[in-house]
Design a protein around this motif. Sequence first.
Motif, PDB file in Angstrom:
ATOM      1  N   ILE A   1      11.516   7.393   4.348  1.00  0.00           N
ATOM      2  CA  ILE A   1      11.164   8.281   3.240  1.00  0.00           C
ATOM      3  C   ILE A   1      10.521   9.545   3.813  1.00  0.00           C
TER       4      ILE A   1
ATOM      5  N   THR B   1       8.950  12.016   2.718  1.00  0.00           N
ATOM      6  CA  THR B   1       7.596  12.360   2.275  1.00  0.00           C
ATOM      7  C   THR B   1       6.544  11.655   3.129  1.00  0.00           C
TER       8      THR B   1
ATOM      9  N   SER C   1      -1.156  13.719  -1.819  1.00  0.00           N
ATOM     10  CA  SER C   1      -0.629  13.665  -3.190  1.00  0.00           C
ATOM     11  C   SER C   1       0.863  13.399  -3.214  1.00  0.00           C
ATOM     12  N   ALA C   2       1.596  14.016  -2.280  1.00  0.00           N
ATOM     13  CA  ALA C   2       3.035  13.784  -2.211  1.00  0.00           C
ATOM     14  C   ALA C   2       3.301  12.307  -1.916  1.00  0.00           C
TER      15      ALA C   2
ATOM     16  N   ALA D   1       2.563  10.129  -4.914  1.00  0.00           N
ATOM     17  CA  ALA D   1       3.610  10.177  -5.935  1.00  0.00           C
ATOM     18  C   ALA D   1       4.726   9.188  -5.601  1.00  0.00           C
ATOM     19  N   ILE D   2       5.085   9.111  -4.308  1.00  0.00           N
ATOM     20  CA  ILE D   2       6.142   8.180  -3.891  1.00  0.00           C
ATOM     21  C   ILE D   2       5.648   6.734  -3.973  1.00  0.00           C
TER      22      ILE D   2
ATOM     23  N   TYR E   1       3.529   5.594  -5.993  1.00  0.00           N
ATOM     24  CA  TYR E   1       3.530   5.242  -7.417  1.00  0.00           C
ATOM     25  C   TYR E   1       4.915   4.774  -7.867  1.00  0.00           C
ATOM     26  N   ILE E   2       5.950   5.525  -7.444  1.00  0.00           N
ATOM     27  CA  ILE E   2       7.334   5.132  -7.787  1.00  0.00           C
ATOM     28  C   ILE E   2       7.671   3.779  -7.143  1.00  0.00           C
ATOM     29  N   ALA E   3       7.212   3.584  -5.900  1.00  0.00           N
ATOM     30  CA  ALA E   3       7.481   2.321  -5.207  1.00  0.00           C
ATOM     31  C   ALA E   3       6.874   1.145  -5.966  1.00  0.00           C
TER      32      ALA E   3
END
Lengths: 196, 196
Positions: free
Chosen positions: B74, B76, B134-135, B138-139, B141-143
């Motif tokens: 990933i 990010t 923060s980036a 965000a990932i 959180y999606i995970a």
Amino acid sequence: MMGEGSSNNNINKEYGLGVSRGISIIDIVLRIIAMLGTFGSAVAMGTTEETLPSSNFSTQAAAGVLFQAQYDDIPTFRFFVIANAVVCGYLAFSLPLSIYHIVMIRTSKKSANTRALLIFLDTIMLGVVSAGASAAAAIVYIAHKGNSSANWVAICQQYQEFCEKITGSLIGSFAAALIFVLLIPLSALVLSRHHH
Amino acid sequence: MMGEGSSNNNINKEYGLGVSRGISIIDIVLRIIAMLGTFGSAVAMGTTEETLPSSNFSTQAAAGVLFQAQYDDIPTFRFFVIANAVVCGYLAFSLPLSIYHIVMIRTSKKSANTRALLIFLDTIMLGVVSAGASAAAAIVYIAHKGNSSANWVAICQQYQEFCEKITGSLIGSFAAALIFVLLIPLSALVLSRHHH
């Protein structure tokens, strides 16, 4: 007291005040640009939605789920809108304070505390706007490229308009972050000149 | 020149130097904590990988794709590691400068420029570390949650260890961002006291 006021000192002092006033005016202009940037970002992201005609989904297994895209389907985008709205509101509130600093430039002791407060709040707001912009950028990246390892599909082929708008809305936010990076050292510079 | 040095003024000046020295020591301690935080974040994220036994995939259609998870699948997360490494390196470089400021505390004019430079660089680094954290968040959180609108599945049910580690690695990075939010106004405060 009278002895200190030599003509040379006065010229230096006037020159110093002129530089401080110049920086303070730049400060106000930058704040207005950042305010417009965050406002634009919040509005652009907050009004983003796209409905696709159902014919587009003939080849899509999950058609029922994917027929409409809205910014607040993705919590990170909601955070982005809130972060930009907060920073925009803060900048609007900080403008009168910046103007007050220009008016009070000769009585530096009175404005030193509010200048220090502004540096502190600016620093927090840099953190907030940078967090919002970067978190949204990370999601926008996934929306464009997808991620094969995690089986996350790129959604931008389908939602072109949606993706263009969320990508564009990042610009104002990143511009505001960049402006804060300039504003904070400039404020520190003016604060340090107070007692020259 | 001699007339200014009243005993009262001297006491005030000594008191002021003491406060500035105190803030400078706090500055160094905070820098060391932030350095450890970003170091820990970079290492924790950079060493994250998880291989699952193939039996786990009996019910998974995309089994071939999903049998190993690594942080640099990933992009990010790669950015997160680089951002934390850069900020950690910068903090290591800024420590000698901070110590120099304590040594030079009585000759404030000489150190004013390097202090201003440090505020400018600290501000940039706050932007970088806040962006990285923060980036990645965000990932992460999606995970954890996935996103049904975008058809992105949560991967944390499968990759529990992977997800725990990437989630934990955020802590040091957010702590460092918080520390910068304190460091910058403190530095501005010391800079403003230079000419009292």
